[in-house]
Design an enzyme around this catalytic site. Sequence first.
Site, short mmCIF file in Angstrom:
data_model
loop_
_atom_site.label_atom_id
_atom_site.label_comp_id
_atom_site.label_asym_id
_atom_site.label_seq_id
_atom_site.Cartn_x
_atom_site.Cartn_y
_atom_site.Cartn_z
N SER A 153 14.66 65.52 -0.72
CA SER A 153 14.78 64.20 -0.11
C SER A 153 15.26 63.20 -1.13
O SER A 153 15.07 63.39 -2.34
CB SER A 153 13.41 63.77 0.43
N TYR A 179 4.89 61.87 -3.17
CA TYR A 179 5.93 62.51 -2.36
C TYR A 179 7.18 62.73 -3.21
O TYR A 179 7.77 63.82 -3.21
CB TYR A 179 6.25 61.65 -1.15
#
Length: 305
Positions: A153, A179
Amino acid sequence: MTTGFNAQSTAAEVVAGIDLTGRRVVVTGGSSGIGVETARALAGAGADVTLAVRDLAAGQRTAVDITATTGRPVGVARLDLSDQASVAAFTANWDGPLHILVNNAGVMATPLTHTPEGWELQFATNHLGHFALTNGLHRALASEGARVVSVSSAGHLGSDVVFDDIHYRARPYNPWEAYGQSKTANILFAVEASQRWAADGITVNSLMPGVIRTNLTRHIDEEELNRRIRERATAIVWKTVEQGAATSVLVATSPALDGVGGKYFEDCAEAGLNVPGERTGVAPYAIDPESAARLWKVSEEILAG
């Protein structure tokens, strides 16, 4: 590296004309979001697809849907990436070759949670789970040469891997940094795995699918999510799930990527280096070979207990 496709391309467009008959595929997190459309496109090209999912009922519903639209039977198997016993069971039960592994499943911006082993949940799920899964399937992947797709990501731009305190045992917890750390780990894994496994005919690449509305955001407070969207409104280009799955499918199937490993892709093309302040490209720390080798060693040590 360019491919003739772009941010608007869909998974079906990317795989059009490619015959995957006889190719066996596993898609983790294949019962929701871009995992569904990744699996659908690969099944539509003739592959024998297995959805590796936490929720078997959801997986079965998705399998029925994909079969209805492609005419291809789709398998379902349980896999909880945050549970190493579940990962071990999946790899032990796999029989025969595996030609494509799409490491797609993940969690995002969860509250601070540690697994029973004391591992931070996002790192445990997004990286360690897939690390153990791919290593456990190494023989199957190497038997006929395979491609591994590591779904990362742009969130990786939020944090390098903080080796001194990966699991937030001392430093203050930030769900977005955690994350980002796990997504950086996904890219570093592709770098090192491609180096280690090139002689086995296995290539591993990572990618950014794009910004898509899926249940990956389920742990994020609605107000917080809307705030982040407002802050980045001019930079966000929303994709459909079919467009979001396109880069995964390209990395899994494109003939242009034969023998290519350790690269990071976005919008169906190899990405350049990130320019600080922008949300595109790959951070230099995420493709650093020394960091990739260190992460591999640390991951082995963590899993060994």
